[in-house]
Design an enzyme around this catalytic site. Structure first.
Site, PDB file in Angstrom:
ATOM      1  N   ASP A  59      31.223  -7.709 -40.897  1.00  0.00           N
ATOM      2  CA  ASP A  59      32.647  -7.499 -40.666  1.00  0.00           C
ATOM      3  C   ASP A  59      32.920  -6.396 -39.652  1.00  0.00           C
ATOM      4  OD1 ASP A  59      33.268  -9.503 -42.430  1.00  0.00           O
ATOM      5  OD2 ASP A  59      33.520  -8.159 -44.145  1.00  0.00           O
ATOM      6  N   HIS A 154      16.643  -8.884 -24.432  1.00  0.00           N
ATOM      7  CA  HIS A 154      17.785  -8.860 -25.348  1.00  0.00           C
ATOM      8  C   HIS A 154      17.435  -8.186 -26.674  1.00  0.00           C
ATOM      9  CE1 HIS A 154      15.987 -12.527 -27.222  1.00  0.00           C
ATOM     10  NE2 HIS A 154      16.601 -12.087 -28.297  1.00  0.00           N
ATOM     11  N   ARG A 272      -2.752 -21.492 -46.030  1.00  0.00           N
ATOM     12  CA  ARG A 272      -3.910 -22.254 -46.484  1.00  0.00           C
ATOM     13  C   ARG A 272      -4.305 -23.272 -45.426  1.00  0.00           C
ATOM     14  NH1 ARG A 272      -2.676 -24.524 -52.381  1.00  0.00           N
ATOM     15  NH2 ARG A 272      -4.776 -25.360 -52.012  1.00  0.00           N
ATOM     16  N   LYS A 297      17.188 -31.789 -17.772  1.00  0.00           N
ATOM     17  CA  LYS A 297      17.598 -31.536 -16.385  1.00  0.00           C
ATOM     18  C   LYS A 297      19.099 -31.248 -16.272  1.00  0.00           C
ATOM     19  CE  LYS A 297      17.972 -36.495 -15.321  1.00  0.00           C
ATOM     20  NZ  LYS A 297      17.428 -37.597 -14.489  1.00  0.00           N
TER      21      LYS A 297
END
Length: 443
Positions: A59, A154, A272, A297
């Site tokens: 918020d 970023h 695993r 493209k």
């Protein structure tokens, strides 16, 4: 897996909104800040409950900015449903990170210390705060073009934006200080976002012991194996919005994963051997999404048009930053206050002739550059897109590293020669090498 790279030529001078899939119907469960929670109805993970400090972070203006950053850049021009944003992706990543960490904690009592899982969740929630307009279009295409040699990422901006968020929102800062008495948890959060690499953004002394537990860093962004919840959310979310289904079973992987002390290494998250086929499906999903969306493209053509607009505007648009200083678009990466004002809507401001705060020293130059930018945007809106004029996919025998030393001009000439006959036969206006770019894509 095999790496593929393609060359795409895009004409640059021939010719010259936001659906949020995370519900706003938020249910407050408690009036107590410490127990505050919100519920989001997510199309991918179902009901997501966000709790505690993360509610306060969401918020804030700095986090809400993610609503205006499309996840797939220009991908919605190929897949109309792919208009989802970094906002819902970040919440989905938060959910998966918490789920995975708690599964591991249940199986490995004592591995996680108090606050570790909360730090992982906050890192997952905030890992994309630093994205610019149209996500990877900004850091992978725009910044390298206008700032050649720049090492800006970023992820670094995400850390800076988190610090700025805490600085600008007093209630969040106070709640965070309650959670983080000695400052070490903030450093861990930043370190997880940055992948545990040595940088100027993290106080090394406060995370030295945590880095010995590499599994803490392998949940949100795993630079060791590439298996992490960030990818799991965007695989599922991007695929859903594009209408492309993957077969990777993330729930199975989480249940079967274990933390193991690897020889001569720190404890890591391991799988695993019978999970090999499931992991193959994961990487195959990644390859499929990249080929069909990121490297499509038309997507590339759209994104290069967006970059042309941003580059054209770079010298004339002024964005207010720290101390009231006005910044060019490319300069915002060095001023987090100015950067917090950047999002996808910058194109709408140009297209609709809204006051831009442009420089007045040279009105003629400003007018011409705005005209050029708007011309490209008009083409973009009317789907008069850049076209692919050539493509090359490397075979398994070719050296991928050769792309770094490729003679771009020679490659352009070869593409021009191939396409010249078709152009002349159709009576089109001939174009030169400077009219298009070569784009290299890696899967």
């Amino acid at each position: 897996m095999t790496t593929t790279q393609s060359l795409v030529g895009i004409p640059m001078e021939l010719s010259q909104n936001l659906n949020i899939h995370v519900s706003n119907d938020i249910e407050h469960q408690s009036d107590s800040d410490s127990n505050l929670s919100k519920i989001f109805k997510d199309p991918i993970h179902g009901t997501i409950r966000v709790t505690g400090l993360c509610v306060k972070i969401i918020d804030t203006p700095q986090f809400q900015r993610l609503r205006y950053l499309k996840q797939l850049g220009g991908g919605s021009f190929v897949y109309p449903g792919a208009t989802h944003t970094r906002f819902e992706h970040s919440i989905g990543t938060y959910y998966l990170a918490g789920k995975f960490a708690r599964i591991l904690e249940e199986k490995h009592q004592g591995r996680f210390q108090d606050g570790d899982i909360e730090c992982i969740e906050i890192a997952a929630l905030c890992h994309d705060l630093g994205h610019g307009p149209f996500s990877h279009v900004f850091d992978n295409r725009f910044i390298p073009r206008v700032k050649p040699g720049s090492t800006w990422k970023h992820e670094e901006a995400s850390v800076q934006m988190l610090e700025y968020l805490l600085k600008e929102n007093e209630d969040v800062k106070k709640a965070f200080e309650e959670f983080d008495k000695d400052g070490s948890r903030l450093e861990l959060i930043k370190d997880i976002i940055l992948g545990g690499k040595q940088t100027k953004y993290v106080k090394e002394a406060l995370v030295e012991e945590k880095r010995k537990k590499r599994f803490l860093y392998e949940i949100v962004a795993n630079d060791k194996t590439g298996i992490d919840v960030d990818k799991w959310d965007y695989f599922a979310r991007d695929g859903h919005m594009m209408g492309i289904k993957g077969t990777f079973d993330q729930d199975r992987y989480m249940e079967l994963a274990r933390i193991i002390d690897v020889d001569e290494e720190c404890p890591r998250i391991c799988a695993r051997n019978n999970e090999a086929s499931n992991l193959y499906d994961m990487f195959h999903t990644r390859m499929m999404l990249h080929r069909r969306a990121c490297q499509h493209k038309v997507t590339i053509g759209v994104e290069l048009m967006i970059v042309d607009v941003l580059q054209t505007l770079d010298d004339i648009v002024q964005i207010p930053g720290e101390g009231g200083q006005r910044r060019k678009i490319s300069e915002c990466i060095d001023d987090i206050e100015a950067y917090s004002k950047l999002n996808d809507s910058i194109l709408q401001l140009v297209e609709d002739e809204i006051t831009l705060g442009t420089k007045g020293q040279d009105a003629k130059e400003t007018t011409e550059k705005l005209k050029t930018a708007r011309t490209i945007l008009k083409r973009l809106r009317s789907r008069d897109l850049y076209k692919c004029v050539g493509k090359h996919i490397l075979s398994a025998k070719e050296d991928v590293c050769m792309m770094s030393f490729l003679n771009i001009e020679q490659a352009k000439e070869e593409i021009l020669e191939e396409g010249k006959k078709e152009i002349l036969e159709e009576g089109k206006k001939a174009f030169k090498g400077e009219h298009f770019e070569i784009v290299v894509g890696t899967v």
